[in-house]
Motif scaffolding. Structure first.
Motif, short mmCIF file in Angstrom:
data_model
loop_
_atom_site.label_atom_id
_atom_site.label_comp_id
_atom_site.label_asym_id
_atom_site.label_seq_id
_atom_site.Cartn_x
_atom_site.Cartn_y
_atom_site.Cartn_z
N LEU A 78 0.83 -1.21 0.00
CA LEU A 78 0.00 0.00 0.00
C LEU A 78 0.86 1.26 0.00
N ALA A 138 -6.25 4.64 -0.66
CA ALA A 138 -5.06 3.83 -0.37
C ALA A 138 -4.43 4.30 0.94
N ALA A 194 -4.07 2.16 4.26
CA ALA A 194 -2.73 2.00 4.84
C ALA A 194 -2.73 2.35 6.32
#
Length: 157
Positions: A8, A53, A57
């Motif tokens: 990620l 993302a 993460a």
């Protein structure tokens, strides 16, 4: 989970660098119509790929116990994607600027956008470095607890 975090973080780093490319691609078009078409790449990447993302993460970093600084780096990138959007919204509201007509004050406010973008690139680089270090250094195992119910075999003399 730490390898997922590393993947990620790599996506976030590449996405933040792609944002810089998409911004240049957007600005070097020949007409307004071509600019609007080219701007879609920058908008979609920043508002969807980079933002979510980074959110994912932050969640994975917390699950992987990668450290509070790593979690806050990912969360900070997520929050900066919102700041990037609000720079245009609030800047337009405060200065009377619009997409068709930008006031000089609006130009000054919106000029913060590339600076916060550069900050996101820097943060995504450090997130990647921290995620890589976490993935390469395995977590130590917790100490083993003696669960045997047998009495001690020590002989008393």
């Amino acid at each position: 989970m730490r390898k997922v975090l590393l993947a990620l973080a790599a996506i976030i780093l590449l996405s933040s660098l792609a944002q810089l490319y998409f911004a240049g691609y957007f600005h070097f078009q020949n007409s307004i119509e071509e600019q609007r078409d080219a701007g879609v790449y920058h908008i979609v990447n920043g508002q969807y790929v980079l933002r979510y993302a980074a959110l994912l993460a932050a969640i994975v970093a917390a699950i992987a116990r990668a450290g509070s600084r790593t979690i806050w780096l990912a969360a900070g990138i997520f929050l900066l994607t919102w700041v990037q959007l609000f720079i245009f919204i609030i800047g337009g509201m405060l200065t009377g600027s619009s997409e068709e007509f930008v006031t000089p004050a609006g130009s000054w406010v919106v000029s913060i956008h590339p600076l916060t973008g550069a900050l996101m690139i820097f943060m995504s680089y450090w997130l990647f470095r921290r995620a890589r270090a976490a993935a390469l250094n395995p977590q130590p195992l917790p100490p083993r607890a003696d669960t045997s119910d047998a009495p001690s075999s020590q002989a008393t003399a």
